[in-house]
Design a protein around this motif. Structure first.
Motif, PDB file in Angstrom:
ATOM      1  N   ALA A 152       0.820  -1.212   0.000  1.00  0.00           N
ATOM      2  CA  ALA A 152       0.000   0.000   0.000  1.00  0.00           C
ATOM      3  C   ALA A 152       0.853   1.260   0.000  1.00  0.00           C
ATOM      4  CB  ALA A 152      -0.934  -0.023   1.213  1.00  0.00           C
ATOM      5  N   HIS A 153       1.953   1.262   0.753  1.00  0.00           N
ATOM      6  CA  HIS A 153       2.772   2.485   0.819  1.00  0.00           C
ATOM      7  C   HIS A 153       3.393   2.816  -0.532  1.00  0.00           C
ATOM      8  CE1 HIS A 153       6.843   0.678   0.691  1.00  0.00           C
ATOM      9  NE2 HIS A 153       6.287  -0.348   1.323  1.00  0.00           N
ATOM     10  N   ALA A 154       3.757   1.777  -1.312  1.00  0.00           N
ATOM     11  CA  ALA A 154       4.330   2.018  -2.639  1.00  0.00           C
ATOM     12  C   ALA A 154       3.291   2.636  -3.567  1.00  0.00           C
ATOM     13  CB  ALA A 154       4.862   0.717  -3.224  1.00  0.00           C
ATOM     14  N   ARG A 155       2.060   2.138  -3.479  1.00  0.00           N
ATOM     15  CA  ARG A 155       0.999   2.674  -4.333  1.00  0.00           C
ATOM     16  C   ARG A 155       0.602   4.076  -3.890  1.00  0.00           C
ATOM     17  NH1 ARG A 155      -0.770  -2.640  -3.379  1.00  0.00           N
ATOM     18  NH2 ARG A 155      -2.352  -1.893  -1.899  1.00  0.00           N
ATOM     19  N   LYS A 156       0.606   4.319  -2.592  1.00  0.00           N
ATOM     20  CA  LYS A 156       0.242   5.643  -2.106  1.00  0.00           C
ATOM     21  C   LYS A 156       1.164   6.711  -2.692  1.00  0.00           C
ATOM     22  CE  LYS A 156      -0.442   8.466   2.043  1.00  0.00           C
ATOM     23  NZ  LYS A 156       0.319   9.597   1.474  1.00  0.00           N
ATOM     24  N   ALA A 157       2.446   6.398  -2.792  1.00  0.00           N
ATOM     25  CA  ALA A 157       3.379   7.365  -3.363  1.00  0.00           C
ATOM     26  C   ALA A 157       3.018   7.679  -4.808  1.00  0.00           C
ATOM     27  CB  ALA A 157       4.813   6.832  -3.274  1.00  0.00           C
ATOM     28  N   LEU A 158       2.561   6.671  -5.550  1.00  0.00           N
ATOM     29  CA  LEU A 158       2.184   6.904  -6.944  1.00  0.00           C
ATOM     30  C   LEU A 158       0.886   7.695  -7.039  1.00  0.00           C
ATOM     31  CD1 LEU A 158       3.054   3.418  -8.498  1.00  0.00           C
ATOM     32  CD2 LEU A 158       4.420   5.512  -8.489  1.00  0.00           C
ATOM     33  N   VAL A 159      -0.074   7.381  -6.193  1.00  0.00           N
ATOM     34  CA  VAL A 159      -1.323   8.156  -6.185  1.00  0.00           C
ATOM     35  C   VAL A 159      -1.027   9.612  -5.848  1.00  0.00           C
ATOM     36  CG1 VAL A 159      -3.540   8.459  -5.015  1.00  0.00           C
ATOM     37  CG2 VAL A 159      -2.776   6.170  -5.658  1.00  0.00           C
ATOM     38  N   ASP A 160      -0.117   9.833  -4.913  1.00  0.00           N
ATOM     39  CA  ASP A 160       0.247  11.213  -4.546  1.00  0.00           C
ATOM     40  C   ASP A 160       0.876  11.946  -5.725  1.00  0.00           C
ATOM     41  OD1 ASP A 160      -0.715  10.810  -2.018  1.00  0.00           O
ATOM     42  OD2 ASP A 160       1.261  10.468  -1.100  1.00  0.00           O
ATOM     43  N   VAL A 161       1.751  11.269  -6.478  1.00  0.00           N
ATOM     44  CA  VAL A 161       2.362  11.900  -7.653  1.00  0.00           C
ATOM     45  C   VAL A 161       1.284  12.262  -8.666  1.00  0.00           C
ATOM     46  CG1 VAL A 161       3.884  11.514  -9.634  1.00  0.00           C
ATOM     47  CG2 VAL A 161       4.611  10.801  -7.363  1.00  0.00           C
ATOM     48  N   ALA A 162       0.331  11.345  -8.879  1.00  0.00           N
ATOM     49  CA  ALA A 162      -0.755  11.625  -9.828  1.00  0.00           C
ATOM     50  C   ALA A 162      -1.580  12.818  -9.361  1.00  0.00           C
ATOM     51  CB  ALA A 162      -1.629  10.390  -9.989  1.00  0.00           C
ATOM     52  N   ARG A 163      -1.911  12.847  -8.085  1.00  0.00           N
ATOM     53  CA  ARG A 163      -2.714  13.953  -7.571  1.00  0.00           C
ATOM     54  C   ARG A 163      -1.945  15.273  -7.629  1.00  0.00           C
ATOM     55  NH1 ARG A 163      -5.355  10.819  -2.323  1.00  0.00           N
ATOM     56  NH2 ARG A 163      -7.144   9.924  -3.455  1.00  0.00           N
ATOM     57  N   ASP A 164      -0.647  15.210  -7.364  1.00  0.00           N
ATOM     58  CA  ASP A 164       0.157  16.439  -7.431  1.00  0.00           C
ATOM     59  C   ASP A 164       0.102  17.070  -8.807  1.00  0.00           C
ATOM     60  OD1 ASP A 164       0.888  16.243  -4.799  1.00  0.00           O
ATOM     61  OD2 ASP A 164       2.858  15.354  -5.185  1.00  0.00           O
ATOM     62  N   HIS A 165      -0.115  16.254  -9.835  1.00  0.00           N
ATOM     63  CA  HIS A 165      -0.124  16.764 -11.202  1.00  0.00           C
ATOM     64  C   HIS A 165      -1.508  16.646 -11.832  1.00  0.00           C
ATOM     65  CE1 HIS A 165       4.131  16.023 -10.333  1.00  0.00           C
ATOM     66  NE2 HIS A 165       4.336  17.049 -11.134  1.00  0.00           N
ATOM     67  N   ASP A 166      -2.513  16.373 -10.996  1.00  0.00           N
ATOM     68  CA  ASP A 166      -3.918  16.428 -11.420  1.00  0.00           C
ATOM     69  C   ASP A 166      -4.224  15.527 -12.601  1.00  0.00           C
ATOM     70  OD1 ASP A 166      -4.777  18.709  -9.562  1.00  0.00           O
ATOM     71  OD2 ASP A 166      -3.078  19.584 -10.633  1.00  0.00           O
ATOM     72  N   VAL A 167      -3.707  14.299 -12.510  1.00  0.00           N
ATOM     73  CA  VAL A 167      -4.058  13.283 -13.492  1.00  0.00           C
ATOM     74  C   VAL A 167      -4.658  12.103 -12.745  1.00  0.00           C
ATOM     75  CG1 VAL A 167      -2.230  13.989 -15.069  1.00  0.00           C
ATOM     76  CG2 VAL A 167      -1.801  12.139 -13.456  1.00  0.00           C
ATOM     77  N   LEU A 168      -5.353  11.240 -13.477  1.00  0.00           N
ATOM     78  CA  LEU A 168      -6.022  10.105 -12.860  1.00  0.00           C
ATOM     79  C   LEU A 168      -5.038   8.945 -12.672  1.00  0.00           C
ATOM     80  CD1 LEU A 168      -9.373  10.114 -14.864  1.00  0.00           C
ATOM     81  CD2 LEU A 168      -8.895  11.144 -12.640  1.00  0.00           C
ATOM     82  N   PRO A 169      -4.990   8.353 -11.472  1.00  0.00           N
ATOM     83  CA  PRO A 169      -4.174   7.148 -11.283  1.00  0.00           C
ATOM     84  C   PRO A 169      -4.962   5.906 -11.700  1.00  0.00           C
ATOM     85  CG  PRO A 169      -5.017   7.919  -9.165  1.00  0.00           C
ATOM     86  CD  PRO A 169      -5.531   8.869 -10.210  1.00  0.00           C
ATOM     87  N   VAL A 170      -4.316   5.013 -12.431  1.00  0.00           N
ATOM     88  CA  VAL A 170      -4.942   3.798 -12.945  1.00  0.00           C
ATOM     89  C   VAL A 170      -4.117   2.608 -12.478  1.00  0.00           C
ATOM     90  CG1 VAL A 170      -5.527   2.490 -15.024  1.00  0.00           C
ATOM     91  CG2 VAL A 170      -5.890   4.969 -14.960  1.00  0.00           C
ATOM     92  N   ALA A 171      -4.770   1.573 -11.991  1.00  0.00           N
ATOM     93  CA  ALA A 171      -4.076   0.347 -11.581  1.00  0.00           C
ATOM     94  C   ALA A 171      -4.429  -0.769 -12.554  1.00  0.00           C
ATOM     95  CB  ALA A 171      -4.466  -0.033 -10.164  1.00  0.00           C
ATOM     96  N   ILE A 172      -3.433  -1.388 -13.131  1.00  0.00           N
ATOM     97  CA  ILE A 172      -3.627  -2.583 -13.950  1.00  0.00           C
ATOM     98  C   ILE A 172      -2.971  -3.742 -13.197  1.00  0.00           C
ATOM     99  CG2 ILE A 172      -3.147  -3.729 -16.134  1.00  0.00           C
ATOM    100  CD1 ILE A 172      -3.135  -1.045 -17.493  1.00  0.00           C
ATOM    101  N   VAL A 173      -3.803  -4.687 -12.746  1.00  0.00           N
ATOM    102  CA  VAL A 173      -3.343  -5.783 -11.893  1.00  0.00           C
ATOM    103  C   VAL A 173      -3.151  -7.032 -12.740  1.00  0.00           C
ATOM    104  CG1 VAL A 173      -3.830  -7.170  -9.850  1.00  0.00           C
ATOM    105  CG2 VAL A 173      -4.616  -4.784  -9.968  1.00  0.00           C
ATOM    106  N   LEU A 174      -1.972  -7.614 -12.676  1.00  0.00           N
ATOM    107  CA  LEU A 174      -1.680  -8.894 -13.334  1.00  0.00           C
ATOM    108  C   LEU A 174      -1.712  -9.971 -12.259  1.00  0.00           C
ATOM    109  CD1 LEU A 174      -0.641  -6.721 -15.350  1.00  0.00           C
ATOM    110  CD2 LEU A 174       1.123  -8.355 -16.039  1.00  0.00           C
ATOM    111  N   ASP A 175      -2.865 -10.620 -12.139  1.00  0.00           N
ATOM    112  CA  ASP A 175      -3.081 -11.620 -11.090  1.00  0.00           C
ATOM    113  C   ASP A 175      -2.779 -13.001 -11.663  1.00  0.00           C
ATOM    114  OD1 ASP A 175      -3.804 -12.980  -8.855  1.00  0.00           O
ATOM    115  OD2 ASP A 175      -5.964 -12.565  -9.012  1.00  0.00           O
ATOM    116  N   VAL A 176      -1.495 -13.393 -11.614  1.00  0.00           N
ATOM    117  CA  VAL A 176      -1.019 -14.662 -12.172  1.00  0.00           C
ATOM    118  C   VAL A 176      -0.670 -15.600 -11.018  1.00  0.00           C
ATOM    119  CG1 VAL A 176       0.733 -15.736 -13.653  1.00  0.00           C
ATOM    120  CG2 VAL A 176      -0.171 -13.458 -14.211  1.00  0.00           C
ATOM    121  N   LEU A 177      -0.934 -16.893 -11.203  1.00  0.00           N
ATOM    122  CA  LEU A 177      -0.684 -17.870 -10.139  1.00  0.00           C
ATOM    123  C   LEU A 177       0.758 -17.817  -9.664  1.00  0.00           C
ATOM    124  CD1 LEU A 177      -2.634 -20.980 -11.530  1.00  0.00           C
ATOM    125  CD2 LEU A 177      -3.297 -19.474  -9.627  1.00  0.00           C
ATOM    126  N   GLU A 178       0.921 -17.964  -8.347  1.00  0.00           N
ATOM    127  CA  GLU A 178       2.266 -17.885  -7.757  1.00  0.00           C
ATOM    128  C   GLU A 178       3.178 -18.963  -8.334  1.00  0.00           C
ATOM    129  OE1 GLU A 178       4.326 -18.670  -3.411  1.00  0.00           O
ATOM    130  OE2 GLU A 178       2.282 -17.879  -3.452  1.00  0.00           O
TER     131      GLU A 178
END
Length: 818
Positions: free
Chosen positions: A82-108
């Motif tokens: 979560a902390h890694a993603r929060k930093a990215l959301v903050d960067v997006a918000r700082d520059h007023d763009v939408l943050p998008v998450a693309i999740v690759l959910d592949v078997l371990e």
């Protein structure tokens, strides 16, 4: 999968899930910021986990730079915590763009198999297990973390089959080019709206209005509250928007009304009760329409932005809560004034964007331009007027209010004062400016030199709309006894395939720019300063201590030109004669002193040598050389004396005009030279005691007859005391062709290269013209760009930047004799 064209994409997945392969398949290499690559940058090893903190700091910095420039950015990292993603959301918000998450959910298990196959991966299986556990937790909370789009690909097949499509943001309407009629705050004034639409040419019905020429109305919001007919205004605007005949952005009153209609607890004030009462007895349901309104539109390829309360450049085309808040309410200081209303920060006075911003929200007595922005809320509901801006014509159309419908809490205030000059940041440091001839870079040291001149000596910068470019000489001549000659001057244009050139008399005076206004009110309206205008040198300095009388005579002589061009102001390019009117100190100290010293010494030397020769001393060669130099000095003095005559103040001053550069809405610099010279002839006819004519000859530079005619004309001109000629393409030949080439007479060049320069012609023929020619093209391009902006009504600071750059270019190390 659909994602916004501008966003920050966070790839989320455990090691070995295929994020890097996915990124290579779907995004450009420059769009992808890989955590492994940044570890390698800072530690020379992409697997050095101890460098992760510095690597991500660098990655976030670069991501911010890309987003600030409006570029899609993809972050390739595990991003399972979560902390890694929060930093990215903050960067997006700082520059007023939408943050998008693309999740690759592949078997371990599959991810572990891929990891074991890679020799550059040496971590143990428990690391992958921990990442997998973090990913499971993440899937439940991504939306709550601020990601506006969460796209989950479950399994390798889904990852391999995925495709990505890009969606425009709702505010991105750049494909719509207009023409538009942008209408200020209506506030329920239906009668005035119908009248205004009619004046704009629309056929108006109860629930639609159509323009026969396909124009589109754009409403800046605040359709409701305070006025007498909010439902009628809503019905009409809703119908126009639904039919595609109008656009509308949200105003703060629409936002508040929507919240109230949805049951929110809002303070009923500022006219909201009137709207609620009117809706209660009407059949208009505005909720779907109000819910569809967005904060701002970017139109016409990014050249036009419409927002209710305005929008600073960093927010154009962006999407975030603070962008919408700015668009709805403006930039407030957090304070309230004596009326209890918020104090607004004057963002328009600092606006430096290229896009025109049209807005409302804060009523003003009259719409006025401030740095390429304009407020079109002229307080109709308060008894003012309802105003529309026709775009791209920049024409304002208004209808008066029928009555005062609502007493304002605060008296209507004038708009923020227009920009009256340059900000230091606009002109200092190294900068690159666009021109019709390409990009021109101004060195920081040259800008500093120009700033010294401008700040200490120049006229008021509001008059500084153009500076004359330097002029390149003709290719050095090989004609016997000449350094410059028409054969080479015309040959330069023949090589450039210019079909016709104008050989124009070169007046020996001082170059001047005249900004002439028809009246003080015209000057105030267009340049933000009262006065008849200005006359200044090619370095921007005032030409005369008091130029009002001269400018008044020019104004009277140009009366017919004002009418013909439909303008209350003109910019003229001219030569002020005599040379001594401006250069008297230079003539006395540099030219006359040389002539006086040589005139005293050389005849005495010739006399001594003559007596020695008479006694039989072998000094014939020396005597001949000194006698020739004495004759050269006499010719040298004769040259500069031709360009001097006594003047008393403005009495005796003459003007040779050769360009009408600009007038209201028009840059004339690209017009054919016969058009310019014909207008100059009319000035001579109107006031022959002030204006002097410019003789000229039009020839084909590639024909033998044309070259012969031009040469004979030039020889006659220079033999009678003329400086020489300027050769120009008769019609605009494009940015890569010299706009003018000077060809100076043999005698005139004595005051440039010295009295006896003809003895050194072989040496002087080695002069290098390349830098001078490049400088001439760059300065001409800067001047054209400045006139384009001036004619287009651009903010003064944008014109000043280019004019300032012309002066900065003059600091280039180029031989001044060229």
């Amino acid at each position: 999968m659909k994602i916004p064209e501008l966003c920050l994409v966070a790839l989320v997945g455990i090691s070995g899930s295929g994020k890097s392969t996915f990124a290579r398949r779907h995004f450009q290499p420059t769009q992808v910021l890989s955590s492994d690559a940044f570890r390698a940058m800072v530690a020379d090893d992409e697997n050095d986990q101890s460098a992760s903190s510095d690597a991500f700091a660098a990655l976030h910095f670069v991501a911010g730079k890309r987003l600030r420039a409006g570029r899609l950015t993809v972050v390739d990292a595990t991003n399972v915590q979560a902390h890694a993603r929060k930093a990215l959301v903050d960067v997006a918000r700082d520059h007023d763009v939408l943050p998008v998450a693309i999740v690759l959910d592949v078997l371990e298990e599959e991810c572990w198999a891929r990891t074991e196959a890679r020799p550059d991966r040496d971590f143990a299986r428990p690391v992958l297990t921990r990442q997998s556990r973090d990913l499971r937790r993440s899937l439940k909370q991504l939306k709550n973390e601020g990601f506006r789009h969460v796209l989950v690909l479950r399994g390798t097949a889904a990852v391999d089959a995925a495709t990505i499509e890009y969606e425009k943001l709702y505010n991105d309407k750049r494909e719509l080019t207009g023409p538009f009629d942008i209408i200020g705050d209506v506030h329920g004034c239906l009668d005035e709206l119908v009248e205004l639409l009619g004046r704009l040419g629309y056929a108006v019905g109860e629930d639609d209005a159509v323009h026969p020429e396909g124009r589109t109305a754009v409403f800046v919001g605040d359709l409701v509250d305070r006025g007498p007919a909010a439902p009628g205004v809503l019905r009409l605007v809703m119908g126009m928007v639904a039919a595609g005949h109008a656009l509308c952005v949200a105003g703060n009153h629409e936002a508040k009304l929507l919240r109230k209609l949805r049951g929110a607890n809002v303070r009923v004030a500022h006219g909201l009760q009137e709207t609620l009462d009117q809706l209660a007895v009407s059949d208009v349901d505005p909720v779907p329409f109000l819910d569809s309104l967005i904060g701002h539109y970017v139109l016409d390829g990014g050249r036009l932005v419409v927002a209710h309360a305005g929008l600073k450049e960093a927010y154009h085309g962006r999407a975030s809560g603070r962008v919408r808040a700015f668009a709805l309410y403006g930039d407030t200081t957090g304070e309230t004034d004596e009326y209890g209303l918020p104090v607004r920060y004057p963002w328009a006075t600092e606006y430096r964007g290229k896009a025109m911003v049209v807005y409302g929200h804060t009523p003003v007595p009259a719409a006025e331009w401030v740095n390429n922005t304009i407020c079109v809320d002229t307080g109709c509901v308060f008894g003012g007027s309802l105003t529309a801006l026709r775009y791209p014509e920049r024409e304002l159309v208004s209808v008066p209010a029928r009555q005062v419908y609502y007493e304002p809490v605060r008296p209507l205030a004038p708009p923020a004062p227009a920009d009256s000059g340059l900000n230091l940041v606009d002109v200092t440091g190294r900068r690159t400016l666009g021109t019709p001839a390409g990009r021109v870079t101004v060195a920081a040291e040259n800008a500093a030199a120009a700033l010294e001149v401008m700040s200490r000596f120049a006229v008021d910068p509001r008059w500084l709309v153009w500076l004359p470019p330097t002029m390149a000489p003709a290719t050095t001549s090989r004609q016997e006894g000449f350094l410059e000659h028409p054969v080479e001057a015309l040959g330069d244009y023949a090589k450039a395939d210019v079909p016709l050139v104008v050989c124009q008399e070169k007046h020996m005076g001082s170059r001047a720019v005249l900004v002439v206004c028809r009246s003080p009110s015209a000057a105030l309206k267009r340049f933000g300063i009262t006065g008849p205008g200005a006359i200044y040198t090619r370095t921007g300095r005032p030409f005369f201590p008091d130029d009002a009388e001269l400018l008044d005579r020019v104004r009277v002589a140009a009366e017919g030109i004002f009418d013909e061009l439909g303008s209350d102001w003109l910019v003229l390019d001219a030569e002020v004669l005599p040379w001594s009117a401006k250069a008297a100190p230079l003539i006395r100290e540099q030219y006359a002193s040389v002539a006086a010293a040589a005139g005293a010494a050389l005849p005495a030397a010739v006399s001594v040598l003559s007596r020695a020769a008479g006694r039989g001393v072998a000094v014939e060669g020396l005597l001949s050389r000194f006698a020739a130099r004495a004759a050269d000095v006499t010719a040298y003095a004769d040259v500069y004396r031709r360009y001097c005559w006594p003047t008393d103040g403005l009495h005796g001053v003459r003007l040779a005009a050769f360009h009408v550069l600009a007038s209201e809405g028009a840059n004339h610099a690209r017009r054919d030279h016969d058009w310019h010279l014909a207008l100059a002839d009319r000035l001579v006819e109107a006031d022959p005691s002030l204006f002097t004519p410019t003789r000229r000859l039009v020839v084909d530079p590639s024909s033998t007859d044309g070259v012969t005619a031009a040469t004979e004309w030039w020889l006659d001109l220079t033999a009678s005391g003329g400086e020489g000629m300027v050769v120009k393409p008769a019609a605009d030949a494009g940015p890569s062709v010299q706009p003018a080439i000077k060809c100076r007479g043999r005698e005139y060049l004595r005051i440039i290269y010295g009295p006896s320069y003809t003895e050194r012609l072989d040496q002087l023929r080695a002069r290098n013209l390349g830098r001078k020619r490049g400088l001439a093209l760059r300065e001409h391009g800067l001047g054209l760009a400045a006139l384009d902006l001036l004619a287009g009504g651009a903010a003064p600071w944008r014109v000043h930047q280019l004019v300032f750059a012309v002066l900065a270019c003059e600091s280039e190390p180029v031989d001044p004799r060229l």
